[in-house]
Scaffold this motif. Structure first.
Motif, PDB file in Angstrom:
ATOM      1  N   PRO A  33       0.816  -1.221   0.000  1.00 58.61           N
ATOM      2  CA  PRO A  33       0.000   0.000   0.000  1.00 58.61           C
ATOM      3  C   PRO A  33       0.852   1.275   0.000  1.00 58.61           C
ATOM      4  N   LEU A  34       1.966   1.269   0.735  1.00 64.42           N
ATOM      5  CA  LEU A  34       2.850   2.440   0.731  1.00 64.42           C
ATOM      6  C   LEU A  34       3.403   2.689  -0.665  1.00 64.42           C
ATOM      7  N   LEU A  35       3.842   1.627  -1.327  1.00 63.26           N
ATOM      8  CA  LEU A  35       4.395   1.765  -2.670  1.00 63.26           C
ATOM      9  C   LEU A  35       3.343   2.277  -3.648  1.00 63.26           C
ATOM     10  N   LEU A  36       2.102   1.808  -3.501  1.00 63.22           N
ATOM     11  CA  LEU A  36       1.027   2.283  -4.382  1.00 63.22           C
ATOM     12  C   LEU A  36       0.764   3.774  -4.203  1.00 63.22           C
ATOM     13  N   GLU A  37       1.009   4.282  -2.992  1.00 61.81           N
ATOM     14  CA  GLU A  37       0.845   5.713  -2.726  1.00 61.81           C
ATOM     15  C   GLU A  37       2.076   6.512  -3.137  1.00 61.81           C
ATOM     16  N   GLY A  38       3.108   5.816  -3.652  1.00 62.84           N
ATOM     17  CA  GLY A  38       4.329   6.502  -4.056  1.00 62.84           C
ATOM     18  C   GLY A  38       5.265   6.791  -2.904  1.00 62.84           C
ATOM     19  N   ILE A  39       5.071   6.102  -1.774  1.00 57.94           N
ATOM     20  CA  ILE A  39       5.903   6.306  -0.584  1.00 57.94           C
ATOM     21  C   ILE A  39       6.926   5.179  -0.504  1.00 57.94           C
ATOM     22  N   ASP A  40       8.190   5.531  -0.346  1.00 56.86           N
ATOM     23  CA  ASP A  40       9.241   4.538  -0.168  1.00 56.86           C
ATOM     24  C   ASP A  40       9.105   3.961   1.240  1.00 56.86           C
ATOM     25  N   PRO A  41       8.928   2.646   1.379  1.00 51.49           N
ATOM     26  CA  PRO A  41       8.718   2.046   2.702  1.00 51.49           C
ATOM     27  C   PRO A  41       9.993   1.819   3.507  1.00 51.49           C
ATOM     28  N   PHE A  42      11.142   2.228   2.967  1.00 51.48           N
ATOM     29  CA  PHE A  42      12.418   1.925   3.623  1.00 51.48           C
ATOM     30  C   PHE A  42      12.460   2.416   5.069  1.00 51.48           C
ATOM     31  N   LEU A  58      11.115 -10.660  11.267  1.00 57.63           N
ATOM     32  CA  LEU A  58      10.350  -9.637  10.562  1.00 57.63           C
ATOM     33  C   LEU A  58       9.889 -10.279   9.266  1.00 57.63           C
ATOM     34  N   VAL A  59       8.618 -10.101   8.932  1.00 54.11           N
ATOM     35  CA  VAL A  59       8.070 -10.657   7.693  1.00 54.11           C
ATOM     36  C   VAL A  59       7.524  -9.493   6.879  1.00 54.11           C
ATOM     37  N   ILE A  60       7.936  -9.425   5.618  1.00 51.41           N
ATOM     38  CA  ILE A  60       7.523  -8.311   4.756  1.00 51.41           C
ATOM     39  C   ILE A  60       6.852  -8.848   3.506  1.00 51.41           C
ATOM     40  N   ASP A  61       5.702  -8.256   3.162  1.00 51.42           N
ATOM     41  CA  ASP A  61       5.045  -8.528   1.884  1.00 51.42           C
ATOM     42  C   ASP A  61       5.359  -7.362   0.957  1.00 51.42           C
ATOM     43  N   ALA A  62       5.861  -7.687  -0.230  1.00 55.53           N
ATOM     44  CA  ALA A  62       6.241  -6.668  -1.213  1.00 55.53           C
ATOM     45  C   ALA A  62       5.779  -7.126  -2.594  1.00 55.53           C
ATOM     46  N   PRO A  63       5.691  -6.206  -3.558  1.00 51.18           N
ATOM     47  CA  PRO A  63       5.254  -6.588  -4.900  1.00 51.18           C
ATOM     48  C   PRO A  63       6.354  -7.255  -5.731  1.00 51.18           C
ATOM     49  N   PHE A  64       7.591  -7.287  -5.201  1.00 48.39           N
ATOM     50  CA  PHE A  64       8.728  -7.883  -5.909  1.00 48.39           C
ATOM     51  C   PHE A  64       9.721  -8.362  -4.856  1.00 48.39           C
ATOM     52  N   ASN A  65      10.694  -9.140  -5.271  1.00 47.06           N
ATOM     53  CA  ASN A  65      11.741  -9.594  -4.364  1.00 47.06           C
ATOM     54  C   ASN A  65      12.618  -8.390  -4.012  1.00 47.06           C
ATOM     55  N   PRO A  66      12.605  -7.925  -2.756  1.00 42.68           N
ATOM     56  CA  PRO A  66      13.339  -6.715  -2.392  1.00 42.68           C
ATOM     57  C   PRO A  66      14.827  -6.995  -2.146  1.00 42.68           C
ATOM     58  N   SER A  67      15.556  -7.324  -3.206  1.00 38.16           N
ATOM     59  CA  SER A  67      16.969  -7.704  -3.086  1.00 38.16           C
ATOM     60  C   SER A  67      17.830  -6.661  -2.376  1.00 38.16           C
ATOM     61  N   PRO A  68      17.720  -5.364  -2.718  1.00 36.84           N
ATOM     62  CA  PRO A  68      18.558  -4.395  -2.001  1.00 36.84           C
ATOM     63  C   PRO A  68      18.298  -4.394  -0.490  1.00 36.84           C
ATOM     64  N   LEU A  69      17.033  -4.473  -0.095  1.00 35.92           N
ATOM     65  CA  LEU A  69      16.700  -4.513   1.325  1.00 35.92           C
ATOM     66  C   LEU A  69      17.278  -5.762   1.971  1.00 35.92           C
ATOM     67  N   ARG A  70      17.182  -6.886   1.270  1.00 30.91           N
ATOM     68  CA  ARG A  70      17.705  -8.136   1.821  1.00 30.91           C
ATOM     69  C   ARG A  70      19.211  -8.031   2.034  1.00 30.91           C
ATOM     70  N   ARG A  71      19.897  -7.363   1.135  1.00 32.18           N
ATOM     71  CA  ARG A  71      21.347  -7.209   1.284  1.00 32.18           C
ATOM     72  C   ARG A  71      21.692  -6.251   2.422  1.00 32.18           C
ATOM     73  N   ILE A  72      20.920  -5.179   2.553  1.00 35.51           N
ATOM     74  CA  ILE A  72      21.159  -4.229   3.648  1.00 35.51           C
ATOM     75  C   ILE A  72      20.958  -4.924   4.991  1.00 35.51           C
ATOM     76  N   LEU A  73      19.872  -5.682   5.102  1.00 34.91           N
ATOM     77  CA  LEU A  73      19.603  -6.360   6.373  1.00 34.91           C
ATOM     78  C   LEU A  73      20.579  -7.504   6.621  1.00 34.91           C
ATOM     79  N   ALA A  74      21.075  -8.127   5.568  1.00 37.79           N
ATOM     80  CA  ALA A  74      22.109  -9.164   5.743  1.00 37.79           C
ATOM     81  C   ALA A  74      23.346  -8.547   6.386  1.00 37.79           C
ATOM     82  N   ALA A  75      23.685  -7.332   5.958  1.00 39.52           N
ATOM     83  CA  ALA A  75      24.844  -6.647   6.538  1.00 39.52           C
ATOM     84  C   ALA A  75      24.608  -6.314   8.010  1.00 39.52           C
TER      85      ALA A  75
END
Length: 193
Positions: A33-42, A58-75
């Protein structure tokens, strides 16, 4: 419900990690819903991350595989496991466990302009979203000058970068393919033949 599953490194997984059964009970944070409103959910995601203690989920539902977020959180010590639930929904499970289930060499480089870059199977990715102009263009041009002759560069941008096209052509590059999602325009850049 058929699901494609990928581990933290983005590869097809042989099976889910042991901790996944505990994460299934967590209520997902739906960022669509945030993305549909044009808001970055980061910022909202990072606020949620700040409240997670070691061993938590933490469980996140997104419209695509959020690879950059996954890498940031891996770090930051999170393992992750993703499922594509349908064409417009990915569910990604994060576990704060020191990043045990994350590919050890999956690192994000941060350039002088603040752009994040990493390597995936389809090429070298660079995320220039949230950078103030002219930093996105500078970061992309710096990257294309440093990659190998047959490398593909995948740009994650907030919009179509029209001023970038002549700069790419001048350097012998072109946009081979484009994919647009809300606040995530992806461009695949290749050298011209």
């Amino acid at each position: 419900m058929a699901a494609d599953m990928v581990n933290g490194s983005g590869e097809k997984a042989g099976g889910p990690p042991e901790w996944l059964s505990q994460a299934l009970d967590c209520l997902p944070m739906d960022v669509r819903p945030l993305l549909l409103e044009g808001i970055d959910p980061f910022a909202a995601v990072m606020e949620a991350v700040a409240g997670i203690e070691f061993g938590g989920f933490l469980v996140i539902d997104a419209p695509f595989n959020p690879s950059p977020l996954r890498r940031i959180l891996a770090a930051r010590g999170f393992s992750s496991y993703g499922r594509k639930l349908n064409a417009g929904q990915w569910r990604v499970f994060f576990h704060l466990d020191g990043g045990e289930d994350w590919e050890s060499d999956a690192e994000v480089d941060v350039g002088p302009e603040g752009a994040m870059s990493w390597r995936e199977e389809d090429g070298v990715h660079i995320d220039v979203r949230k950078l103030a102009p002219p930093n996105p263009m500078l970061a992309i041009l710096r990257l294309i000058e440093s990659v190998g002759p047959h490398e593909v560069v995948v740009v994650h941008h907030e919009r179509e970068p029209h001023f970038l096209i002549p700069e790419l052509a001048e350097r012998g590059w072109r946009i081979a393919r484009t994919s647009s999602e809300v606040v995530n325009v992806r461009l695949w850049l290749e050298r011209m033949s």
